[in-house]
Design a protein around this motif. Structure first.
Motif, PDB file in Angstrom:
ATOM      1  N   TYR A 191      -5.852   9.098  -0.270  1.00  0.00           N
ATOM      2  CA  TYR A 191      -5.371   7.772  -0.669  1.00  0.00           C
ATOM      3  C   TYR A 191      -6.519   7.013  -1.336  1.00  0.00           C
ATOM      4  O   TYR A 191      -7.130   6.120  -0.766  1.00  0.00           O
ATOM      5  CB  TYR A 191      -4.849   7.025   0.547  1.00  0.00           C
ATOM      6  CG  TYR A 191      -3.646   7.678   1.203  1.00  0.00           C
ATOM      7  CD1 TYR A 191      -2.720   8.387   0.432  1.00  0.00           C
ATOM      8  CD2 TYR A 191      -3.423   7.586   2.567  1.00  0.00           C
ATOM      9  CE1 TYR A 191      -1.613   8.977   1.008  1.00  0.00           C
ATOM     10  CE2 TYR A 191      -2.307   8.166   3.163  1.00  0.00           C
ATOM     11  CZ  TYR A 191      -1.411   8.858   2.374  1.00  0.00           C
ATOM     12  OH  TYR A 191      -0.308   9.440   2.956  1.00  0.00           O
ATOM     13  N   ARG A 192      -6.789   7.371  -2.584  1.00  0.00           N
ATOM     14  CA  ARG A 192      -7.953   6.856  -3.301  1.00  0.00           C
ATOM     15  C   ARG A 192      -7.865   5.361  -3.592  1.00  0.00           C
ATOM     16  O   ARG A 192      -8.856   4.644  -3.486  1.00  0.00           O
ATOM     17  CB  ARG A 192      -8.110   7.607  -4.623  1.00  0.00           C
ATOM     18  CG  ARG A 192      -8.442   9.070  -4.475  1.00  0.00           C
ATOM     19  CD  ARG A 192      -8.507   9.750  -5.842  1.00  0.00           C
ATOM     20  NE  ARG A 192      -8.806  11.166  -5.710  1.00  0.00           N
ATOM     21  CZ  ARG A 192      -7.885  12.092  -5.469  1.00  0.00           C
ATOM     22  NH1 ARG A 192      -6.618  11.731  -5.351  1.00  0.00           N
ATOM     23  NH2 ARG A 192      -8.223  13.355  -5.365  1.00  0.00           N
ATOM     24  N   GLU A 193      -6.707   4.901  -4.019  1.00  0.00           N
ATOM     25  CA  GLU A 193      -6.557   3.524  -4.481  1.00  0.00           C
ATOM     26  C   GLU A 193      -5.943   2.620  -3.422  1.00  0.00           C
ATOM     27  O   GLU A 193      -5.467   1.539  -3.738  1.00  0.00           O
ATOM     28  CB  GLU A 193      -5.693   3.510  -5.740  1.00  0.00           C
ATOM     29  CG  GLU A 193      -6.202   4.385  -6.885  1.00  0.00           C
ATOM     30  CD  GLU A 193      -7.602   3.976  -7.329  1.00  0.00           C
ATOM     31  OE1 GLU A 193      -7.894   2.759  -7.326  1.00  0.00           O
ATOM     32  OE2 GLU A 193      -8.391   4.871  -7.684  1.00  0.00           O
ATOM     33  N   SER A 194      -5.957   3.045  -2.188  1.00  0.00           N
ATOM     34  CA  SER A 194      -5.305   2.265  -1.145  1.00  0.00           C
ATOM     35  C   SER A 194      -6.071   0.990  -0.840  1.00  0.00           C
ATOM     36  O   SER A 194      -7.289   1.015  -0.651  1.00  0.00           O
ATOM     37  CB  SER A 194      -5.187   3.091   0.141  1.00  0.00           C
ATOM     38  OG  SER A 194      -4.687   2.293   1.195  1.00  0.00           O
ATOM     39  N   PRO A 195      -5.375  -0.140  -0.739  1.00  0.00           N
ATOM     40  CA  PRO A 195      -6.043  -1.394  -0.367  1.00  0.00           C
ATOM     41  C   PRO A 195      -6.380  -1.464   1.121  1.00  0.00           C
ATOM     42  O   PRO A 195      -7.052  -2.402   1.542  1.00  0.00           O
ATOM     43  CB  PRO A 195      -4.992  -2.456  -0.732  1.00  0.00           C
ATOM     44  CG  PRO A 195      -3.683  -1.748  -0.605  1.00  0.00           C
ATOM     45  CD  PRO A 195      -3.947  -0.335  -1.043  1.00  0.00           C
TER      46      PRO A 195
ATOM     47  N   GLU B  94     -16.683  11.069  -4.255  1.00  0.00           N
ATOM     48  CA  GLU B  94     -15.599  11.805  -3.609  1.00  0.00           C
ATOM     49  C   GLU B  94     -15.922  13.296  -3.578  1.00  0.00           C
ATOM     50  O   GLU B  94     -16.379  13.878  -4.569  1.00  0.00           O
ATOM     51  CB  GLU B  94     -14.294  11.577  -4.362  1.00  0.00           C
ATOM     52  CG  GLU B  94     -13.115  12.321  -3.760  1.00  0.00           C
ATOM     53  CD  GLU B  94     -11.817  12.096  -4.509  1.00  0.00           C
ATOM     54  OE1 GLU B  94     -10.806  12.715  -4.131  1.00  0.00           O
ATOM     55  OE2 GLU B  94     -11.815  11.298  -5.469  1.00  0.00           O
TER      56      GLU B  94
ATOM     57  N   PRO C  86       0.835   8.528  -6.015  1.00  0.00           N
ATOM     58  CA  PRO C  86      -0.048   9.562  -6.564  1.00  0.00           C
ATOM     59  C   PRO C  86       0.153  10.928  -5.906  1.00  0.00           C
ATOM     60  O   PRO C  86       0.025  11.966  -6.562  1.00  0.00           O
ATOM     61  CB  PRO C  86      -1.447   9.006  -6.294  1.00  0.00           C
ATOM     62  CG  PRO C  86      -1.260   7.521  -6.217  1.00  0.00           C
ATOM     63  CD  PRO C  86       0.065   7.344  -5.560  1.00  0.00           C
TER      64      PRO C  86
ATOM     65  N   SER D 209       0.816  -1.215   0.000  1.00  0.00           N
ATOM     66  CA  SER D 209       0.000   0.000   0.000  1.00  0.00           C
ATOM     67  C   SER D 209       0.849   1.265   0.000  1.00  0.00           C
ATOM     68  O   SER D 209       0.343   2.357  -0.277  1.00  0.00           O
ATOM     69  CB  SER D 209      -0.940   0.012   1.209  1.00  0.00           C
ATOM     70  OG  SER D 209      -0.221   0.205   2.417  1.00  0.00           O
TER      71      SER D 209
ATOM     72  N   GLY E 258     -12.976   2.219   0.651  1.00  0.00           N
ATOM     73  CA  GLY E 258     -13.313   3.304  -0.259  1.00  0.00           C
ATOM     74  C   GLY E 258     -14.806   3.502  -0.467  1.00  0.00           C
ATOM     75  O   GLY E 258     -15.616   2.594  -0.302  1.00  0.00           O
TER      76      GLY E 258
ATOM     77  N   ASP F 254     -17.685   5.817  -3.140  1.00  0.00           N
ATOM     78  CA  ASP F 254     -17.894   6.660  -4.322  1.00  0.00           C
ATOM     79  C   ASP F 254     -18.203   8.082  -3.861  1.00  0.00           C
ATOM     80  O   ASP F 254     -18.146   8.393  -2.680  1.00  0.00           O
ATOM     81  CB  ASP F 254     -19.035   6.104  -5.169  1.00  0.00           C
ATOM     82  CG  ASP F 254     -18.705   4.741  -5.749  1.00  0.00           C
ATOM     83  OD1 ASP F 254     -17.516   4.471  -5.999  1.00  0.00           O
ATOM     84  OD2 ASP F 254     -19.648   3.936  -5.933  1.00  0.00           O
TER      85      ASP F 254
ATOM     86  N   ALA G 299       0.815   2.499  -3.513  1.00  0.00           N
ATOM     87  CA  ALA G 299      -0.552   2.867  -3.893  1.00  0.00           C
ATOM     88  C   ALA G 299      -0.958   4.204  -3.276  1.00  0.00           C
ATOM     89  O   ALA G 299      -1.718   4.965  -3.881  1.00  0.00           O
ATOM     90  CB  ALA G 299      -1.526   1.771  -3.451  1.00  0.00           C
ATOM     91  N   GLU G 300      -0.451   4.492  -2.082  1.00  0.00           N
ATOM     92  CA  GLU G 300      -0.827   5.728  -1.410  1.00  0.00           C
ATOM     93  C   GLU G 300       0.102   6.890  -1.754  1.00  0.00           C
ATOM     94  O   GLU G 300      -0.356   7.994  -2.062  1.00  0.00           O
ATOM     95  CB  GLU G 300      -0.836   5.500   0.108  1.00  0.00           C
ATOM     96  CG  GLU G 300      -1.930   4.538   0.546  1.00  0.00           C
ATOM     97  CD  GLU G 300      -2.011   4.340   2.036  1.00  0.00           C
ATOM     98  OE1 GLU G 300      -2.968   3.696   2.480  1.00  0.00           O
ATOM     99  OE2 GLU G 300      -1.126   4.837   2.770  1.00  0.00           O
TER     100      GLU G 300
END
Length: 536
Positions: A423-427, A435, A359, A352, A431, A433, A355-356
């Protein structure tokens, strides 16, 4: 960790280290490699003597407050009652064109408390050169039983093995080599990162986007250097900038190298006199050419080896996004390393990091370029008549000053960039919708998962951030049964504190009855009832 200079990363990281990472750093701990390639080849035996960063922004100061060291840093910074003004001048020996006024630390505190809508940082930003910052962090590390610091050593190579990383360290002065094994390795070793290079990770972007010359000097000629009053930065339309490092005697000039000029031919004193438009007594401390880069690493690490700071991103200094982004990298990497070392972090937790943080690095690189473009636009409008006396010179300066004021000073006002990164794509974020919108200049407070949880002062005057536990915190704004989540955390060994907040304003800003906050103050989950699936 062995290395020199850049102690900010190590200070943050090892504060999160588990008990196993004792003095002397045994197996089962993390090794942090830091270096400072800007001050010469090899690894120094001291902290940096190169005047790199000169502002620590509000987000970084929130992290330092959480670590209990913020006021210790402010004690050695530019005095709290000094402003952070940015002045545009033809030359310091001539005229001031425009001034952007920014308050001192205590006035900032008052404004933050008065606003209290979640859009502000808990801590004001701070004027502090990295030359001064690093010794403070070094001293903090030396007081910790969790950390071993070795100056004058370098990482020569490493091999990732099944359950550790085998590292060859080299002591520059003696030639001694030592092999150590650690569970994890953090490469915070600058733009020329040996760790990144050995991993085979490339960088993407543009190198040497400008040719600059730096002169770091000492002078008490404040009649000239503060001719228009105290300011943090004095900017010139033709690519020159003077930084007041302490408002007393230490200054740093950055100037563009004229096309066709060999930087080796430049005389530091003459470069200062030409830039400022006057001759005066000074002592040159450092002088060298340098070039900013605009690059981000294609990867932030893999397996047991991860990177932070300049090793994974380099930007133009406009906006101060270099060191400040690196501090947030270190916080992210630190708590995840500690979670793995303590045994409660899952096998995919380290993945992660990229991923965080990647970006964010890309976004901040773009923001620094936008700020630089504004300076280019100002330079493009340059008219030599601004240096003339008389009516035509006055009119030209007035028009130029209006242009500068209208273009603004976003590089020192972009709270959205500094605070509202997500951190939109963080596992490891639940998350959602829808935003909320983002704005470069404003931080729009939200607990949308992945966003930084808003800072607020509660009705009793305390800061909500100061109520958070050291690891995960479930904020409960209403009476609700959260035992299922507590049991799930216990079953997995995840440290969780439940904190009750009964504050209508805070409840409104936090948007849900229950908000799970991570160790780095980012929202991980929110809801008005316990989730049906607590297995993740």
């Amino acid at each position: 960790g062995p290395g020199n200079g850049n102690a900010a990363m190590a200070a943050l990281r090892f504060r999160f280290a588990p008990p196993a990472a004792s003095h002397g750093a045994r197996d089962g701990s993390a090794l942090t490699i830091t270096t400072d390639h800007s001050v010469g080849a090899g690894h120094n035996s001291h902290t940096t003597r190169h005047p790199k960063m000169d502002v620590t922004n509000g987000r970084s100061m929130e992290h330092f407050r959480r670590l209990g060291v913020a006021e210790r840093m402010r004690d050695v910074a530019v005095p709290r009652d000094h402003p952070m003004d940015v002045s545009w001048v033809t030359r310091l020996g001539e005229w001031e064109l425009a001034r952007f006024r920014y308050p001192d630390v205590e006035t900032q505190r008052e404004r933050i408390r008065a606003c209290n809508d979640g859009s502000q940082p808990l801590e004001p930003c701070m004027r502090l050169s990295q030359i001064v910052l690093e010794p403070v962090l070094r001293d903090i590390l030396l007081e910790s039983p969790l950390v071993e610091i070795r100056y004058g050593w370098e990482l020569e190579s490493f091999v990732e093995e099944a359950d550790n990383v085998a590292v060859i360290l080299h002591e520059i002065a003696t030639g001694q080599r030592q092999k150590v094994r650690r569970t994890l390795l953090a490469g915070c070793d600058g733009g020329g990162s040996v760790v990144r290079t050995q991993l085979g990770i490339t960088t993407e972007g543009s190198y040497s986007v400008a040719k600059l010359y730096m002169v770091h000097f000492r002078s008490e000629a404040r009649d000239l250097l503060q001719r228009f009053g105290i300011a943090w930065h004095y900017q010139s339309p033709v690519g020159r900038g003077l930084i007041a490092q302490d408002d007393l005697e230490t200054w740093t000039l950055h100037t563009i190298v004229p096309p066709g000029t060999d930087p080796a031919s430049l005389i530091p004193e003459e470069a200062v006199f030409e830039a400022l438009g006057a001759r005066f007594e000074l002592e040159v401390l450092k002088a060298n050419p340098w070039s900013p880069h605009m690059v981000v690493a294609s990867e932030f690490g893999r397996g047991r080896v991860w990177l932070a700071g300049d090793a994974v991103h380099q930007v133009i200094p406009t906006g101060g996004y270099g060191m400040n982004t690196g501090i947030c990298d270190a916080v992210d990497l630190a708590w995840k390393f500690a979670a793995r070392l303590q045994g409660w972090g899952g096998s995919g937790l380290l993945e992660s990091i990229a991923a965080e943080r990647r970006p964010v690095a890309t976004r901040n690189r773009e923001a620094s370029a936008m700020h630089m473009q504004l300076r280019i636009d100002i330079a493009a409008a340059y008219d030599p008549k601004i240096h003339e006396t008389g009516g035509e010179g006055d009119a030209t300066r007035e028009a130029y000053g209006r242009l500068i004021t209208e273009l603004g000073n976003a590089e020192n006002e972009s709270l959205g960039i500094e605070l509202d990164y997500r951190y939109r794509e963080s596992p490891i974020v639940c998350g959602e919708d829808n935003e909320p919108p983002q704005d470069m200049l404003r931080c729009i407070p939200s607990t949308w998962p992945g966003a930084r949880a808003p800072h607020l002062f509660l009705t009793d005057g305390t800061a909500l951030y100061d109520r958070l536990g050291p690891w995960f915190t479930l904020l409960r704004f209403v009476d609700a049964d959260v035992a299922p989540l507590e049991r799930a955390a216990v079953a997995r060994g995840v440290p969780l504190a439940v904190v009750d907040i009964r504050d209508a304003h805070a409840h409104s800003v936090y948007e849900r009855d229950l908000v799970l906050v991570r160790p780095d103050n980012h929202a991980a989950w929110r809801g008005n009832a316990m989730p049906d699936d607590r297995s993740r």
